[in-house]
Design a protein around this motif. Sequence first.
Motif, PDB file in Angstrom:
ATOM      1  N   GLN A 169       1.096  -1.094  -0.495  1.00 39.18           N
ATOM      2  CA  GLN A 169       0.248  -0.373  -0.012  1.00 39.18           C
ATOM      3  C   GLN A 169       0.849   1.007  -0.176  1.00 39.18           C
ATOM      4  OE1 GLN A 169      -2.656  -0.101  -1.007  1.00 39.18           O
ATOM      5  NE2 GLN A 169      -3.754  -1.000   0.502  1.00 39.18           N
ATOM      6  N   SER A 170       0.386   2.000  -0.650  1.00 41.65           N
ATOM      7  CA  SER A 170       1.117   3.220  -0.876  1.00 41.65           C
ATOM      8  C   SER A 170       0.308   4.432  -0.087  1.00 41.65           C
ATOM      9  CB  SER A 170       1.667   3.929  -2.394  1.00 41.65           C
ATOM     10  OG  SER A 170       1.838   5.280  -2.416  1.00 41.65           O
ATOM     11  N   ARG A 171       0.869   5.267   0.724  1.00 40.42           N
ATOM     12  CA  ARG A 171       0.596   6.567   1.513  1.00 40.42           C
ATOM     13  C   ARG A 171       0.379   7.652   0.769  1.00 40.42           C
ATOM     14  NH1 ARG A 171      -2.548   4.468   4.616  1.00 40.42           N
ATOM     15  NH2 ARG A 171      -1.732   2.754   4.673  1.00 40.42           N
ATOM     16  N   LYS A 172       1.038   7.629  -0.870  1.00 39.19           N
ATOM     17  CA  LYS A 172       0.585   8.692  -2.293  1.00 39.19           C
ATOM     18  C   LYS A 172      -0.392   8.872  -2.318  1.00 39.19           C
ATOM     19  CE  LYS A 172       5.455   9.076  -3.654  1.00 39.19           C
ATOM     20  NZ  LYS A 172       6.039   8.600  -4.454  1.00 39.19           N
ATOM     21  N   SER A 173      -0.911   9.189  -1.941  1.00 35.92           N
ATOM     22  CA  SER A 173      -3.148  10.557  -2.534  1.00 35.92           C
ATOM     23  C   SER A 173      -2.492   9.703  -4.462  1.00 35.92           C
ATOM     24  CB  SER A 173      -3.290  10.976  -1.857  1.00 35.92           C
ATOM     25  OG  SER A 173      -2.774  12.229  -1.689  1.00 35.92           O
ATOM     26  N   SER A 174      -1.333  11.180  -4.489  1.00 34.30           N
ATOM     27  CA  SER A 174      -1.607  11.351  -5.756  1.00 34.30           C
ATOM     28  C   SER A 174      -0.840  10.355  -7.387  1.00 34.30           C
ATOM     29  CB  SER A 174      -1.174  12.732  -5.352  1.00 34.30           C
ATOM     30  OG  SER A 174      -0.028  12.716  -5.486  1.00 34.30           O
ATOM     31  N   ASN A 175      -1.391   9.621  -7.009  1.00 35.99           N
ATOM     32  CA  ASN A 175      -1.171   8.864  -7.945  1.00 35.99           C
ATOM     33  C   ASN A 175      -1.808   8.631  -9.391  1.00 35.99           C
ATOM     34  OD1 ASN A 175      -0.521   6.685  -9.927  1.00 35.99           O
ATOM     35  ND2 ASN A 175      -0.115   4.700  -8.259  1.00 35.99           N
ATOM     36  N   THR A 176      -0.717   9.241 -10.496  1.00 29.93           N
ATOM     37  CA  THR A 176      -1.207   9.808 -11.504  1.00 29.93           C
ATOM     38  C   THR A 176      -2.301   9.014 -12.513  1.00 29.93           C
ATOM     39  OG1 THR A 176       0.689   8.977 -13.027  1.00 29.93           O
ATOM     40  CG2 THR A 176       0.384  11.358 -12.013  1.00 29.93           C
ATOM     41  N   LYS A 177      -2.443   7.312 -12.043  1.00 26.96           N
ATOM     42  CA  LYS A 177      -3.397   6.056 -13.482  1.00 26.96           C
ATOM     43  C   LYS A 177      -4.443   6.512 -12.539  1.00 26.96           C
ATOM     44  CE  LYS A 177      -0.645   3.176 -14.892  1.00 26.96           C
ATOM     45  NZ  LYS A 177       0.037   1.573 -15.003  1.00 26.96           N
ATOM     46  N   TRP A 178      -4.596   6.867 -11.285  1.00 28.46           N
ATOM     47  CA  TRP A 178      -6.125   7.027 -10.701  1.00 28.46           C
ATOM     48  C   TRP A 178      -6.696   7.095 -11.855  1.00 28.46           C
ATOM     49  CZ3 TRP A 178      -8.476   3.324  -7.930  1.00 28.46           C
ATOM     50  CH2 TRP A 178      -7.417   2.397  -7.519  1.00 28.46           C
ATOM     51  N   ALA A 179      -8.095   7.469 -12.164  1.00 29.63           N
ATOM     52  CA  ALA A 179      -8.763   7.994 -13.125  1.00 29.63           C
ATOM     53  C   ALA A 179     -10.014   7.561 -13.064  1.00 29.63           C
ATOM     54  CB  ALA A 179      -8.317   7.935 -14.545  1.00 29.63           C
ATOM     55  N   VAL A 180     -11.711   8.412 -13.359  1.00 27.33           N
ATOM     56  CA  VAL A 180     -12.802   7.888 -13.601  1.00 27.33           C
ATOM     57  C   VAL A 180     -13.025   8.213 -15.098  1.00 27.33           C
ATOM     58  CG1 VAL A 180     -13.195   7.992 -10.787  1.00 27.33           C
ATOM     59  CG2 VAL A 180     -13.642   9.883 -12.253  1.00 27.33           C
ATOM     60  N   PRO A 181     -13.951   7.148 -15.657  1.00 27.44           N
ATOM     61  CA  PRO A 181     -14.532   7.734 -16.990  1.00 27.44           C
ATOM     62  C   PRO A 181     -15.050   9.039 -17.174  1.00 27.44           C
ATOM     63  CG  PRO A 181     -15.868   5.873 -16.131  1.00 27.44           C
ATOM     64  CD  PRO A 181     -14.445   6.013 -15.264  1.00 27.44           C
ATOM     65  N   ALA A 182     -14.751   9.959 -17.848  1.00 22.86           N
ATOM     66  CA  ALA A 182     -14.823  11.229 -17.877  1.00 22.86           C
ATOM     67  C   ALA A 182     -16.722  11.768 -17.940  1.00 22.86           C
ATOM     68  CB  ALA A 182     -14.620  12.145 -19.653  1.00 22.86           C
ATOM     69  N   SER A 183     -17.507  10.512 -18.428  1.00 23.60           N
ATOM     70  CA  SER A 183     -18.772  10.703 -18.077  1.00 23.60           C
ATOM     71  C   SER A 183     -18.876   8.767 -17.488  1.00 23.60           C
ATOM     72  CB  SER A 183     -19.852  10.338 -19.604  1.00 23.60           C
ATOM     73  OG  SER A 183     -21.058   9.646 -19.432  1.00 23.60           O
ATOM     74  N   PRO A 184     -20.067   9.796 -16.389  1.00 25.81           N
ATOM     75  CA  PRO A 184     -20.680   9.062 -15.308  1.00 25.81           C
ATOM     76  C   PRO A 184     -21.997   7.645 -16.127  1.00 25.81           C
ATOM     77  CG  PRO A 184     -21.583  10.515 -15.001  1.00 25.81           C
ATOM     78  CD  PRO A 184     -20.361  11.601 -16.243  1.00 25.81           C
ATOM     79  N   LYS A 185     -21.595   8.370 -17.037  1.00 27.23           N
ATOM     80  CA  LYS A 185     -22.870   7.490 -18.011  1.00 27.23           C
ATOM     81  C   LYS A 185     -22.472   6.771 -19.137  1.00 27.23           C
ATOM     82  CE  LYS A 185     -27.425   9.837 -16.573  1.00 27.23           C
ATOM     83  NZ  LYS A 185     -27.908  11.099 -16.609  1.00 27.23           N
ATOM     84  N   GLN A 186     -21.261   6.907 -19.597  1.00 31.02           N
ATOM     85  CA  GLN A 186     -20.478   5.707 -20.562  1.00 31.02           C
ATOM     86  C   GLN A 186     -20.893   4.656 -20.383  1.00 31.02           C
ATOM     87  OE1 GLN A 186     -17.522   7.456 -21.853  1.00 31.02           O
ATOM     88  NE2 GLN A 186     -18.268   5.150 -23.529  1.00 31.02           N
ATOM     89  N   LYS A 187     -21.281   4.444 -21.341  1.00 34.23           N
ATOM     90  CA  LYS A 187     -21.703   2.761 -22.105  1.00 34.23           C
ATOM     91  C   LYS A 187     -20.518   2.014 -22.759  1.00 34.23           C
ATOM     92  CE  LYS A 187     -26.179   3.495 -21.877  1.00 34.23           C
ATOM     93  NZ  LYS A 187     -26.797   4.932 -21.647  1.00 34.23           N
ATOM     94  N   CYS A 188     -20.468   1.025 -22.048  1.00 30.59           N
ATOM     95  CA  CYS A 188     -19.958  -0.659 -23.124  1.00 30.59           C
ATOM     96  C   CYS A 188     -19.773  -0.069 -24.135  1.00 30.59           C
ATOM     97  CB  CYS A 188     -19.778  -1.923 -22.691  1.00 30.59           C
ATOM     98  SG  CYS A 188     -19.092  -3.123 -23.209  1.00 30.59           S
ATOM     99  N   SER A 189     -18.318  -0.248 -24.530  1.00 30.51           N
ATOM    100  CA  SER A 189     -18.701  -0.286 -26.913  1.00 30.51           C
ATOM    101  C   SER A 189     -19.362  -1.230 -27.214  1.00 30.51           C
ATOM    102  CB  SER A 189     -17.215   0.228 -26.807  1.00 30.51           C
ATOM    103  OG  SER A 189     -16.263  -0.556 -26.947  1.00 30.51           O
ATOM    104  N   HIS A 190     -18.905  -2.235 -26.556  1.00 32.07           N
ATOM    105  CA  HIS A 190     -19.484  -3.783 -26.846  1.00 32.07           C
ATOM    106  C   HIS A 190     -21.222  -4.275 -26.570  1.00 32.07           C
ATOM    107  CE1 HIS A 190     -15.125  -4.951 -27.700  1.00 32.07           C
ATOM    108  NE2 HIS A 190     -14.728  -4.328 -26.751  1.00 32.07           N
ATOM    109  N   CYS A 191     -21.534  -4.045 -25.802  1.00 33.56           N
ATOM    110  CA  CYS A 191     -23.205  -4.621 -25.428  1.00 33.56           C
ATOM    111  C   CYS A 191     -23.386  -2.930 -24.801  1.00 33.56           C
ATOM    112  CB  CYS A 191     -22.612  -5.590 -24.029  1.00 33.56           C
ATOM    113  SG  CYS A 191     -22.549  -4.760 -22.383  1.00 33.56           S
TER     114      CYS A 191
END
Length: 207
Positions: free
Chosen positions: A56-78
């Motif tokens: 566990q890293s104590r660093k909170s600012s990991n640049t790889k953490w992200a959320v989909p830009a749209s909370p309603k993003q739909k799967c490109s497959h289904c």
Amino acid sequence: MTSERHLPIHHRAEDPGGRLDSFGDVIWVHCPECDKASKKDANGVSCGHCGYTTVQSRKSSNTKWAVPASPKQKCSHCSEPIGSESRPTARTKDGELFLWVRCPHCGETDDYPARQSWNTQHFGYEPGPPLFLSTQVAGETLWVNNLAHLDALEDWLGAKVRERGPQPGLTMMAKLPRWMKASTNRDKVLRGLAQLRDRAQKAGIDQ
Ligand SMILES: [Zn+2]
Ligand SMILES: [Zn+2]
């Protein structure tokens, strides 16, 4: 391995008390390396499939953490919603941020437009890999940490009569969202839990 379990529908249940972290000792997550079910506990993630381990890293600012830009993003497959959880799988392509997401419905993966997330509002957890046992029910995310949590929810939410237990205050059960406890959603929620149990069994989850 869990055997066939009779669904305890329409019985009386008493709140067993306890907070979320008193149900089971581990949290099953998607391994950041191989995506299979791996255990997370206070020491981090350890994957029995590929051997991946984290501290566990104590660093909170990991640049790889992200959320989909749209909370309603739909799967490109289904075309089902992929959810809006924070994930550690962001990458930059041509100056734009994308997030690698495995669809909770069809299991296909893709990159989606994303925005940085320094912390997750999700369930009040520290950021971590996405939960393995999570599914969509009635437009909401139904999730469990482990089998003890699953058993407890199934017992409680399947009950027709729910009684307060000996422990007062905000137990895990008392804090469950309204949609989960609504009698109109009971069948859907129980089906969702059965689906999670099935997924756990297939993934070799044993606790
Ligand atoms: Zn792995
Ligand atoms: Zn999908």
